[in-house]
Scaffold this motif. Sequence first.
Motif, PDB file in Angstrom:
ATOM      1  N   LEU A  28      32.027  29.046  39.214  1.00 29.53           N
ATOM      2  CA  LEU A  28      31.927  28.745  40.641  1.00 29.53           C
ATOM      3  C   LEU A  28      32.386  29.921  41.500  1.00 29.53           C
ATOM      4  O   LEU A  28      31.790  30.208  42.541  1.00 29.53           O
ATOM      5  CB  LEU A  28      32.733  27.485  40.972  1.00 29.53           C
ATOM      6  N   ARG A  29      33.431  30.603  41.081  1.00 27.93           N
ATOM      7  CA  ARG A  29      33.900  31.782  41.829  1.00 27.93           C
ATOM      8  C   ARG A  29      32.842  32.872  41.843  1.00 27.93           C
ATOM      9  O   ARG A  29      32.742  33.634  42.800  1.00 27.93           O
ATOM     10  CB  ARG A  29      35.188  32.333  41.225  1.00 27.93           C
ATOM     11  N   LYS A  62      34.465  26.533  34.310  1.00 31.47           N
ATOM     12  CA  LYS A  62      33.796  26.060  35.525  1.00 31.47           C
ATOM     13  C   LYS A  62      34.308  26.816  36.743  1.00 31.47           C
ATOM     14  O   LYS A  62      33.529  27.238  37.602  1.00 31.47           O
ATOM     15  CB  LYS A  62      34.010  24.556  35.698  1.00 31.47           C
ATOM     16  N   GLU A  63      35.624  26.992  36.842  1.00 37.85           N
ATOM     17  CA  GLU A  63      36.202  27.727  37.970  1.00 37.85           C
ATOM     18  C   GLU A  63      35.668  29.157  38.016  1.00 37.85           C
ATOM     19  O   GLU A  63      35.323  29.668  39.081  1.00 37.85           O
ATOM     20  CB  GLU A  63      37.731  27.729  37.877  1.00 37.85           C
ATOM     21  N   SER A  64      35.584  29.799  36.878  1.00 36.65           N
ATOM     22  CA  SER A  64      35.058  31.168  36.815  1.00 36.65           C
ATOM     23  C   SER A  64      33.607  31.205  37.289  1.00 36.65           C
ATOM     24  O   SER A  64      33.218  32.079  38.082  1.00 36.65           O
ATOM     25  CB  SER A  64      35.141  31.708  35.384  1.00 36.65           C
ATOM     26  N   GLU A  94      32.027  23.085  29.742  1.00 40.59           N
ATOM     27  CA  GLU A  94      32.714  22.677  30.971  1.00 40.59           C
ATOM     28  C   GLU A  94      33.216  21.240  30.904  1.00 40.59           C
ATOM     29  O   GLU A  94      34.258  20.919  31.476  1.00 40.59           O
ATOM     30  CB  GLU A  94      31.799  22.872  32.189  1.00 40.59           C
ATOM     31  N   ASP A 142      37.807  23.641  32.412  1.00 38.87           N
ATOM     32  CA  ASP A 142      38.134  23.869  33.823  1.00 38.87           C
ATOM     33  C   ASP A 142      38.117  25.356  34.157  1.00 38.87           C
ATOM     34  O   ASP A 142      37.640  25.764  35.213  1.00 38.87           O
ATOM     35  CB  ASP A 142      39.497  23.277  34.165  1.00 38.87           C
ATOM     36  N   LEU A 143      38.631  26.162  33.245  1.00 35.78           N
ATOM     37  CA  LEU A 143      38.656  27.606  33.435  1.00 35.78           C
ATOM     38  C   LEU A 143      37.240  28.165  33.515  1.00 35.78           C
ATOM     39  O   LEU A 143      36.929  28.986  34.382  1.00 35.78           O
ATOM     40  CB  LEU A 143      39.425  28.270  32.292  1.00 35.78           C
ATOM     41  N   CYS A 172      31.279  36.387  34.423  1.00 34.99           N
ATOM     42  CA  CYS A 172      31.432  35.940  35.808  1.00 34.99           C
ATOM     43  C   CYS A 172      32.053  37.026  36.684  1.00 34.99           C
ATOM     44  O   CYS A 172      32.351  36.797  37.855  1.00 34.99           O
ATOM     45  CB  CYS A 172      32.290  34.681  35.864  1.00 34.99           C
TER      46      CYS A 172
END
Length: 107
Positions: free
Chosen positions: A13-14, A9-11, A37, A6-7, A55
């Motif tokens: 996407l940001r 993927k969030e990175s 991911e 999750d971390l 990222c």
Amino acid sequence: MMISGDLLKESRLRAGLTQAELGARLGKAQSVIARWERGEVLPSLETLREVVRACGLDLAFHLSRFDDSNVTIIDQHLRMTPAQRFADLIARVRFHDQLQAQGAARG
């Protein structure tokens, strides 16, 4: 442990990156990023940090002593209804405002 997936993927996407773009920055295949991911493969902590840095973000950790002093308060709030929690919050804000007003009056 999906936290790392999750971390990552969030990175990604940001940063506005696709899995392929992130993979290219890291010299890894898109399929590797996808497996991380999805949590199929757990990257090391150092790899997590490298991915997050790629990222344009930073991953920081700190260690502290375990403190369970708020467990009772948390348990009490979990047993409250949303309306009760809101009323409690309002009471705490008013109390805080009173303390600030008293401090300002003292000078």
